[in-house]
Enzyme design. Structure first.
Site, PDB file in Angstrom:
ATOM      1  N   HIS A 160      99.226 -38.777  25.124  1.00 17.17           N
ATOM      2  CA  HIS A 160     100.576 -39.174  24.742  1.00 17.17           C
ATOM      3  C   HIS A 160     101.581 -38.088  25.102  1.00 17.17           C
ATOM      4  O   HIS A 160     101.197 -36.967  25.464  1.00 17.17           O
ATOM      5  CB  HIS A 160     100.653 -39.462  23.232  1.00 17.17           C
ATOM      6  CG  HIS A 160     100.069 -40.785  22.844  1.00 17.17           C
ATOM      7  ND1 HIS A 160      98.721 -40.956  22.623  1.00 17.17           N
ATOM      8  CD2 HIS A 160     100.648 -41.999  22.650  1.00 17.17           C
ATOM      9  CE1 HIS A 160      98.494 -42.218  22.305  1.00 17.17           C
ATOM     10  NE2 HIS A 160      99.639 -42.870  22.311  1.00 17.17           N
ATOM     11  N   LYS A 164     104.792 -36.412  20.315  1.00 17.39           N
ATOM     12  CA  LYS A 164     103.993 -37.126  19.310  1.00 17.39           C
ATOM     13  C   LYS A 164     103.426 -36.135  18.306  1.00 17.39           C
ATOM     14  O   LYS A 164     102.854 -35.113  18.683  1.00 17.39           O
ATOM     15  CB  LYS A 164     102.865 -37.920  19.977  1.00 17.39           C
ATOM     16  CG  LYS A 164     102.087 -38.792  19.011  1.00 17.39           C
ATOM     17  CD  LYS A 164     101.162 -39.760  19.741  1.00 17.39           C
ATOM     18  CE  LYS A 164     100.352 -40.608  18.777  1.00 17.39           C
ATOM     19  NZ  LYS A 164     101.184 -41.461  17.915  1.00 17.39           N
TER      20      LYS A 164
END
Length: 273
Positions: A160, A164
């Site tokens: 990600h 995040k």
């Protein structure tokens, strides 16, 4: 017409959800909520989302109950952070408003509280670690494959963007839980989160879960089933956050017909086994 309230209304996901709702013929945005004491209070939610004025003013979460009751919202959509979402779900359900929640990182205790609030207030709910239609087909595929490849080594890798905050991702953890359940393995005993140092020989039952963070990766998930002489990889890659928003729209549309007092999954929304 389905009346929708959106939390995190000025964020990337919230703004995208608002924009998408305005494109639908059967739903409308009736409330937009941001963080407590937000400086955006009083601003038009449509203009903040980069579209035409909606006539819906952003309010801080301290005014959530008032906003839900005044707007007559049928469903609240939440893509924020876990501790804030728990409070939001509590307020929304107490107001008789259904919820669609894509927030990740809930602890077991927090999820138990969410389920209790949905049950006690007898409202419809969809709570999923990933709203992507493709990801939920991915989960369904893993469920069917795991029993066939029970003696293969299994590793889960997720990647990600560098903003995040939780790791592993909720999607990776759901994949892990789906596989472990199908194989009759205890997640507390078989999960291995990254490896470093002299860790010893891999055990047959362990399931590796690994997180990568970098740049602007929207979301990649790969499950590797590795046997002697071959491996099978099941992969999902999200190229844009629009894939999650498409799932949200389906979930909103599902809420009016959803069973009240239980937490439905995206499997229920999509009609998957």
């Amino acid at each position: 017409m389905i009346k929708v309230a959106v939390t995190g209304a000025a964020g990337r996901m919230g703004s995208g959800i608002i924009r998408k709702i305005t494109e639908q013929d059967d739903m409308e945005v009736v409330a937009a909520i941001e963080m407590p004491n937000t400086p955006l209070a009083g601003k038009d939610a449509g203009l903040q989302a980069g579209i035409d004025e909606l006539g819906v003013e952003i309010v801080g979460s301290e005014d959530l109950e008032k906003a839900l009751k005044a707007s007559g919202a049928d469903v609240l959509v939440d893509f924020t952070i876990a501790h804030a979402a728990v409070d939001t779900i509590k307020v929304a359900t107490s107001c008789g408003v259904g919820v669609v929640v894509g927030t990740t990182g809930f602890s077991d205790d927090q999820m138990a509280e969410n389920i209790k609030n949905v049950k006690d207030n007898n409202v419809p709910a969809v709570i999923s670690s990933n709203m992507s239609i493709g990801v939920n087909v991915f989960f369904n595929t893993l469920k069917k494959l795991a029993p066939l490849l029970y003696d293969y080594d299994i590793e889960i890798i997720e990647a990600h963007h560098n903003q995040k905050k939780d790791a592993p991702s909720g999607t990776a953890m759901t994949a892990f839980e789906v596989i472990a359940e199908e194989l009759g393995r205890d997640t507390d005993e078989v999960g291995v989160y990254g490896r470093q140092g002299l860790v010893g020989k891999r055990t047959p039952d362990e399931i590796g879960v690994h997180a990568i963070r970098g740049g602007d990766i929207v979301g990649d998930h790969t499950v590797m089933f590795v046997g002697d002489g071959e491996r099978l990889e099941v992969k999902h890659q999200a190229h844009t956050r629009e894939v999650f928003i498409a799932g949200v729209i389906r979930a909103i549309r599902y809420i009016p017909s959803a069973e009240k007092g239980i937490v439905s999954s995206m499997n229920d929304v999509l009609g998957l086994e």
